[in-house]
Scaffold this motif. Structure first.
Motif, PDB file in Angstrom:
ATOM      1  N   UNK A  30       2.313  -2.199  11.885  1.00  0.00           N
ATOM      2  CA  UNK A  30       1.123  -1.759  11.170  1.00  0.00           C
ATOM      3  C   UNK A  30       0.726  -2.820  10.157  1.00  0.00           C
ATOM      4  N   UNK A  31      -0.493  -3.331  10.275  1.00  0.00           N
ATOM      5  CA  UNK A  31      -1.012  -4.295   9.319  1.00  0.00           C
ATOM      6  C   UNK A  31      -1.872  -3.588   8.288  1.00  0.00           C
ATOM      7  N   UNK A  32      -1.498  -3.691   7.007  1.00  0.00           N
ATOM      8  CA  UNK A  32      -2.143  -2.925   5.946  1.00  0.00           C
ATOM      9  C   UNK A  32      -3.109  -3.783   5.140  1.00  0.00           C
TER      10      UNK A  32
ATOM     11  N   UNK B 183      -1.885  -9.940   3.764  1.00  0.00           N
ATOM     12  CA  UNK B 183      -1.633  -8.606   4.311  1.00  0.00           C
ATOM     13  C   UNK B 183      -0.143  -8.331   4.269  1.00  0.00           C
ATOM     14  N   UNK B 184       0.196  -7.057   4.391  1.00  0.00           N
ATOM     15  CA  UNK B 184       1.583  -6.639   4.507  1.00  0.00           C
ATOM     16  C   UNK B 184       1.729  -5.897   5.830  1.00  0.00           C
TER      17      UNK B 184
ATOM     18  N   UNK C 258      -3.202   1.788   8.816  1.00  0.00           N
ATOM     19  CA  UNK C 258      -3.217   0.361   9.160  1.00  0.00           C
ATOM     20  C   UNK C 258      -4.617  -0.201   9.351  1.00  0.00           C
ATOM     21  N   UNK C 259      -4.754  -1.476   8.995  1.00  0.00           N
ATOM     22  CA  UNK C 259      -5.959  -2.234   9.338  1.00  0.00           C
ATOM     23  C   UNK C 259      -5.906  -2.681  10.791  1.00  0.00           C
ATOM     24  N   UNK C 260      -4.719  -3.074  11.226  1.00  0.00           N
ATOM     25  CA  UNK C 260      -4.481  -3.525  12.599  1.00  0.00           C
ATOM     26  C   UNK C 260      -3.233  -2.818  13.104  1.00  0.00           C
TER      27      UNK C 260
ATOM     28  N   UNK D 143      -3.309  11.611  12.783  1.00  0.00           N
ATOM     29  CA  UNK D 143      -2.200  10.694  12.984  1.00  0.00           C
ATOM     30  C   UNK D 143      -2.635   9.513  13.838  1.00  0.00           C
ATOM     31  N   UNK D 144      -1.871   8.448  13.708  1.00  0.00           N
ATOM     32  CA  UNK D 144      -2.120   7.263  14.523  1.00  0.00           C
ATOM     33  C   UNK D 144      -1.905   7.559  15.998  1.00  0.00           C
TER      34      UNK D 144
END
Length: 354
Positions: free
Chosen positions: A64-66, A114-115, A45-47, A8-9
């Motif tokens: 969360x940047x995907x 990004x989303x 997430x990427x970021x 998990x994050x």
């Protein structure tokens, strides 16, 4: 290494907690963030973003940047399915949007940079275990669609995505206001992103605009029907420019307003911070932060905490094979304005694996 989807994050953020000043994110707020992060795979997430209020409000939102791999996981390419409120139609719309379906639909690199998914911290109103809220959704538009020659294509993209993610009823009420927002853009301006909050009571589409000249920005807002006081906003923009050591004609890197379907009074003024010095732990925008403190928009403790946040560290996460270089940045500061008057300041912290 543990299977990425099993981590998990929250576990990743736990390892970064020593770098998070308690004056900026309290233990209670961190517990709520971790409650949400514990329901998200670390590989998604990427970021990772943390949205912090800079006055006395302790709430901290999780963003969360995907990138495409995270989008595939969210779309169902992996075993994870969004918990918390999976029955809400927005989850299926997000998953559908992230599924590769070719040009002209869904999440494509040619149109979407990004989303972002943003989960609101409800603060002390939370009781018991924190569930994952229905997220706000933000789309960063690819640079190829931001030029003046691409405005028609950009408008078509925004309209299509609103239909996919918010429903055709939103398109019906917002298509004409959106056309006006694009047609009124001055030379050199663009729409770099947009979003909406299906979990909030108010239904609106948020439009981000980049316009480097403050005078033209105010005229643009008047042209699209912003109901605030233009002279008050001009004064706010000039004061912020001076605090940043800029000329009075410099505008924020981005502003945003909400369409519902008319332009609402509240504005967000987004000021991006220098990234390169932050890699060495230095935040060079001290004058700007001092000005926020003098206006009562930031506490002295949170100002000091922002200076302590940037830096770079090496961390071994459970979901990665190699040691990760993690950069901690203050991506931007936002002034929330009512009628042109700043009423709140926020900091957007970024956690990047590089």
């Amino acid at each position: 290494m543990i299977a990425a989807e099993a981590c998990s994050l929250a576990g990743m953020l736990d390892q970064l907690r020593p770098h998070v000043p308690a004056a900026l994110i309290s233990d209670a707020a961190w517990t709520r963030v971790q409650g949400m992060a514990g329901q998200v795979p670390a590989a998604l997430p990427r970021v990772v973003g943390l949205e912090c209020r800079l006055a006395h409000d302790a709430r901290t939102d999780l963003a969360l940047g995907l990138e495409p791999a995270g989008g595939a996981l969210l779309a169902g390419g992996g075993s994870w399915v969004a918990p918390g409120t999976p029955e809400h139609p927005v989850w299926e719309r997000i998953r559908s949007f992230c599924r590769p379906r070719g040009a002209g639909s869904g999440l494509t690199a040619e149109e979407t940079l990004s989303i972002w998914l943003e989960f609101d911290d409800v603060g002390d109103a939370a009781e018991g275990p924190v569930s994952l809220p229905v997220p706000g959704i933000f789309i960063e538009i690819a640079p190829a669609l931001r030029g003046e020659a691409a405005r028609t294509a950009c408008l078509a993209f925004v309209t299509r995505v609103i239909g996919e993610l918010a429903g055709e009823h939103a398109v019906a009420s917002l298509s004409a206001p959106l056309r006006h927002c694009f047609s009124a853009l001055p030379s050199g301006a663009c729409v770099p992103g947009f979003g909406f909050f299906p979990g909030r009571a108010a239904s609106a589409v948020r439009v981000n605009v980049s316009c480097p000249d403050a005078a033209r920005l105010v005229l643009y807002l008047q042209a699209v029907g912003w109901p605030g006081e233009a002279n008050v906003l001009r004064s706010t923009l000039a004061e912020a420019a001076r605090a940043r050591g800029r000329t009075g004609c410099d505008a924020p890197e981005q502003i945003h307003f909400d369409l519902a379907p008319h332009v609402l009074p509240r504005l967000g003024l987004e000021y991006f911070l220098a990234r390169t010095p932050q890699a060495n732990g230095t935040l060079v925008e001290a004058r700007f932060l001092d000005a926020l403190v003098s206006r009562g928009l930031c506490t002295p403790g949170k100002r000091a905490a922002l200076h302590a946040w940037p830096g770079t560290s090496l961390t071994a996460f459970a979901h990665t094979l190699w040691v990760s270089r993690v950069r901690r940045l203050v991506h931007h500061l936002k002034l929330v304005c009512e009628g042109g008057i700043p009423v709140e300041a926020k900091a957007y912290l970024g956690i990047y694996q590089v």
